[in-house]
Write a protein that holds these residues in place. Structure first.
Motif, PDB file in Angstrom:
ATOM      1  N   PHE B  40     -12.260  -1.620  33.792  1.00  0.00           N
ATOM      2  CA  PHE B  40     -11.488  -0.752  32.910  1.00  0.00           C
ATOM      3  C   PHE B  40     -11.971  -0.787  31.469  1.00  0.00           C
ATOM      4  CE2 PHE B  40      -7.524   0.738  35.092  1.00  0.00           C
ATOM      5  CZ  PHE B  40      -7.589   2.008  34.525  1.00  0.00           C
ATOM      6  N   SER B  41     -12.795  -1.793  31.148  1.00  0.00           N
ATOM      7  CA  SER B  41     -13.196  -1.978  29.749  1.00  0.00           C
ATOM      8  C   SER B  41     -13.906  -0.736  29.229  1.00  0.00           C
ATOM      9  CB  SER B  41     -14.091  -3.207  29.620  1.00  0.00           C
ATOM     10  OG  SER B  41     -15.362  -2.842  29.157  1.00  0.00           O
ATOM     11  N   THR B  42     -13.635  -0.376  27.992  1.00  0.00           N
ATOM     12  CA  THR B  42     -14.192   0.846  27.430  1.00  0.00           C
ATOM     13  C   THR B  42     -15.634   0.658  26.983  1.00  0.00           C
ATOM     14  OG1 THR B  42     -12.992   0.216  25.457  1.00  0.00           O
ATOM     15  CG2 THR B  42     -12.157   2.110  26.716  1.00  0.00           C
ATOM     16  N   THR B  43     -16.035  -0.603  26.699  1.00  0.00           N
ATOM     17  CA  THR B  43     -17.444  -0.840  26.392  1.00  0.00           C
ATOM     18  C   THR B  43     -18.150  -1.153  27.699  1.00  0.00           C
ATOM     19  OG1 THR B  43     -16.802  -3.101  25.890  1.00  0.00           O
ATOM     20  CG2 THR B  43     -17.203  -1.640  24.014  1.00  0.00           C
ATOM     21  N   PRO B  44     -19.107  -0.282  28.092  1.00  0.00           N
ATOM     22  CA  PRO B  44     -19.776  -0.491  29.382  1.00  0.00           C
ATOM     23  C   PRO B  44     -20.450  -1.851  29.424  1.00  0.00           C
ATOM     24  CG  PRO B  44     -20.535   1.523  28.285  1.00  0.00           C
ATOM     25  CD  PRO B  44     -19.681   0.801  27.326  1.00  0.00           C
TER      26      PRO B  44
END
Ligand SMILES: Nc1ncnc2c1ncn2[C@@H]1O[C@H](COP(=O)(O)OP(=O)(O)OP(=O)(O)O)[C@@H](O)[C@H]1O
Ligand SMILES: [Mg+2]
Lengths: 385, 273
Positions: B40-44
């Motif tokens: 879910f993290s927005t930073t890949p």
């Protein structure tokens, strides 16, 4: 082995149209074809591309319906008989071998369909293979064969059938020149051995002349002449046949029949027709123009005084083509291009003016309008000599 | 020199395109090995400690992976076989006994694919409902077959057309009936083509999601439904959904990879000429 009869056979490719619409369309692919073979005869169909040879063949095979007329094989009307029940074998130009089957299976296929016993299949395939010298290839697939070998397999597949009729549509045209000559002889030998009525299509007149017992010359769907090779050569029925049969082609010149009905005159060329033509025919053309046909091989170089000649034509040599045993010489005479086949050691050179002569018995005359032969040479010996 | 340089340029472009096309798949595979939090993290994140947690959940008893997989397999397989059984005779007739309307028929058949599936959803749903075919394997099989049939007929037709006419005529003259010609000559020659057609139909049916999602509930539900089930009222589970997707595409990718080698053509070579 069977007699094949074609009576008034017509084929129109109507593009799906039937009845009147089809009838009024273009010219038929085959028109009013009539032929009765002898049992075991080797008949060659010859003619330029598109003249209807394949169509005729395919109608005999049952791959194509005849629009009109009647086809009989061994006395049986086959109009309503499917190709598979006509008991004919066909050799295709493309060979059409089954790519996924070995040579053996290709040859055995028809027998397997007939549910022939295995021993009979083995025996017949092996027999055909040994006749054609392909026994060592029986396990191979078609793609592992050379063109000549595929050709043999295609023949083998036909032989195994022991059919009533063989149909061969330009079977040699994919082979190189030397192989063609060999296979030509071999097919003739095969025919002699098996004695099966054979139709053979070619557009090569040499093939036709060397192989055919009788030759059917076709043009634009119509039969021009049916005759033995010698008769076609000696007594062509019209200018088309005359020009088509024989290499190099026959020369044609327009000349006028003299008032004495015994002489033919061009601008410079002249012939004394002598007794070679029936008087009546020349009578009826007194003072009129006719086409005179002369085969290149019947022209001779006359090295003496031209003035004294009764049969002579003079012209300036254009092209000299030495072929070893003979030399082809092309000249321009009275506005016509003339080819003469002279001796190999002829002294005629390009630019020379030479005189040619021809026995009047060797001349062919044709009506200028109908292009039909006027006076057939009655001298049989001239034809075969 | 120049040619070489442009070759390198082409190769670079080729690789770039391939990478762009492959990236979503790569991302799916990577996500499948993440925890829900990292997914879910927005930073890949490319570097993470992989976990099989999502797979474990996806393959757990309650999730019913094997139930869905069986349905996918069964419907795809049967619809493909049914499709071939219908497409082969249809294509045979059109290729070897064409009529004036054959071309039109072919185009018309393929043109049915121009209609978006959703355009016929309501009528088909109502028909299926009254026939009791909703959430039924056979209902789905019929839909898949109908969906693939135009393409299958078209493909088989074009493979049949590749069989040289002379060979068919030779079989005819050799005494083969229509059936014998079909089974002993044409089908063996067109086999690689039939295999490609079958494989394509299988893949299309396996990957089908529109009808699977709308016409099934649980009994006949396929892997498409399985994947979708991870997007539920309780939330979106990226990692588990990715794991489910990986489990869904893997069988068909492996099959395709093996089948590809079987489908090299070239059987017809050497037959004619
Ligand atoms: N299936 C067909 N539909 C329509 N017309 C055809 C068809 N097959 C042949 N024709 C036409 O019929 C005529 C005769 O064709 P055919 O193939 O019999 O000629 P051919 O003498 O065998 O020529 P080639 O030496 O080129 O093989 C041609 O004008 C051809 O265009
Ligand atoms: Mg032909």
């Amino acid at each position: 082995m069977a007699v094949v009869e074609l009576k008034n056979v017509v084929k129109r490719y109507g593009g799906g149209l039937t009845g009147k619409a089809a009838r009024s369309e273009e010219a038929p692919a085959v028109d009013d074809f009539n032929l009765v073979t002898e049992d075991g005869e080797f008949v060659v169909l010859v003619g330029p591309s598109g003249c209807g040879k394949s169509t005729t063949m395919r109608m005999i095979a049952g791959l194509e319906d005849n629009t009109e007329g009647e086809i009989r094989i061994g006395g049986r009307d086959v109009s309503d008989v499917a190709a598979r029940d006509r008991d004919i074998a066909m050799v295709f130009q493309s060979y059409a071998l089954y790519p996924h089957m070995s040579v053996f299976e290709n040859m055995a296929f028809s027998l397997r369909l007939k549910k022939a016993p295995k021993s009979e299949i083995d025996q017949r395939v092996n027999e055909a293979a040994s006749i054609l010298d392909i026994t060592h290839l029986l396990d191979r697939k078609p793609r592992a064969l050379s063109g000549g070998q595929r050709q043999r397999v295609a023949l083998g597949r036909a032989i195994v059938r022991q059919p009533q009729v063989f149909l061969m549509d330009e079977p040699l045209s994919n082979l190189d020149a030397k192989l063609r000559v060999d296979m030509r002889a071999e097919i003739v030998k095969l025919h002699r051995k098996l004695g099966v009525t054979t139709f053979y299509v070619t557009h090569d007149q040499t093939e036709a002349m060397t192989m055919g017992q009788r030759i059917v010359v076709m043009r634009d769907g119509r039969i021009q002449q049916i005759d033995t090779p010698n008769a076609l050569y000696a007594r062509p029925a019209n200018m088309f046949v005359a020009g088509f049969i024989g290499t190099p082609s026959m020369n044609f010149m327009k000349m006028r029949v003299g008032d004495d009905t015994r002489s033919l005159k061009g601008e410079t060329a002249r012939f004394r027709a002598g007794d070679a033509f029936t008087g009546d025919l020349l009578d009826s053309h007194r003072g009129q123009e006719v086409w005179v046909g002369i085969r290149p091989e019947h022209l001779q170089h006359h090295e003496g005084d031209a003035g004294a000649l009764e049969n002579g034509l003079s012209g300036t040599v254009d092209v000299v083509e030495p072929l070893g045993s003979v030399t082809m010489v092309q000249l321009e005479i009275d506005g016509h291009r003339i080819t003469a086949q002279l001796e190999g050691d002829t002294r005629a050179r390009s630019g020379d003016t030479i005189t040619l002569t021809c026995e009047s018995a060797r001349l062919h005359l044709f009506d200028v309008v109908s292009e039909q032969a006027l006076a057939r040479q009655p001298v049989e010996s001239a034809a075969t000599a | 020199m120049n040619a070489q340089r442009s070759n390198i340029g082409l190769a670079v472009v080729g690789w770039l395109v391939a990478l762009i096309m492959f990236f979503p798949i790569l991302w799916m595979v990577l996500t499948a090995f993440k925890t829900e939090q990292t997914a879910f993290s927005t930073t890949p994140e490319f570097l993470f400690s992989p976990t099989l947690e999502s797979f474990r959940t996806a393959l757990a008893q309650g999730a019913g992976y094997w139930h869905y997989a069986f349905n996918s397999f069964f419907t795809a397989m049967v619809s493909t076989l049914l499709g071939l059984a219908l497409a082969v005779p249809a294509a045979f007739a059109m290729a070897f006994y064409p009529s004036k309307r054959t071309d039109f028929t072919l185009v018309w058949m393929v043109s049915t694919k121009f209609i978006p599936a959703v355009g016929v959803l309501i009528p088909i749903f109502l028909i299926y409902k009254s026939l009791g075919l909703i959430d039924n394997d056979w209902g789905l099989i019929m839909l898949f077959t109908a969906m693939n049939l135009p393409i299958m007929v078209w493909m088989v037709y074009s493979y049949f057309r590749d069989v040289p006419k002379d060979i068919v005529e030779a079989a005819d003259i050799d005494g083969a009936s229509t059936m014998q010609t079909m089974f002993r000559v044409i089908l063996p020659l067109a086999l690689p083509g039939l295999a490609s057609t079958g494989l394509l139909a299988l893949i299309l049916a396996w990957n089908e999601s529109f009808w699977s999602l709308t016409m099934t509930d649980h009994n006949a539900a396929t892997l498409a439904v399985f994947i979708a089930s991870f997007k539920s009222a309780e939330g979106l589970f990226w990692a588990k959904m990715s794991a489910a997707s990986v489990l869904t595409v893997t069988p068909i990718v492996v099959l395709g990879w093996f089948a590809q080698r079987q489908m090299v053509r070239g059987l017809t070579f050497g037959a004619v000429k």
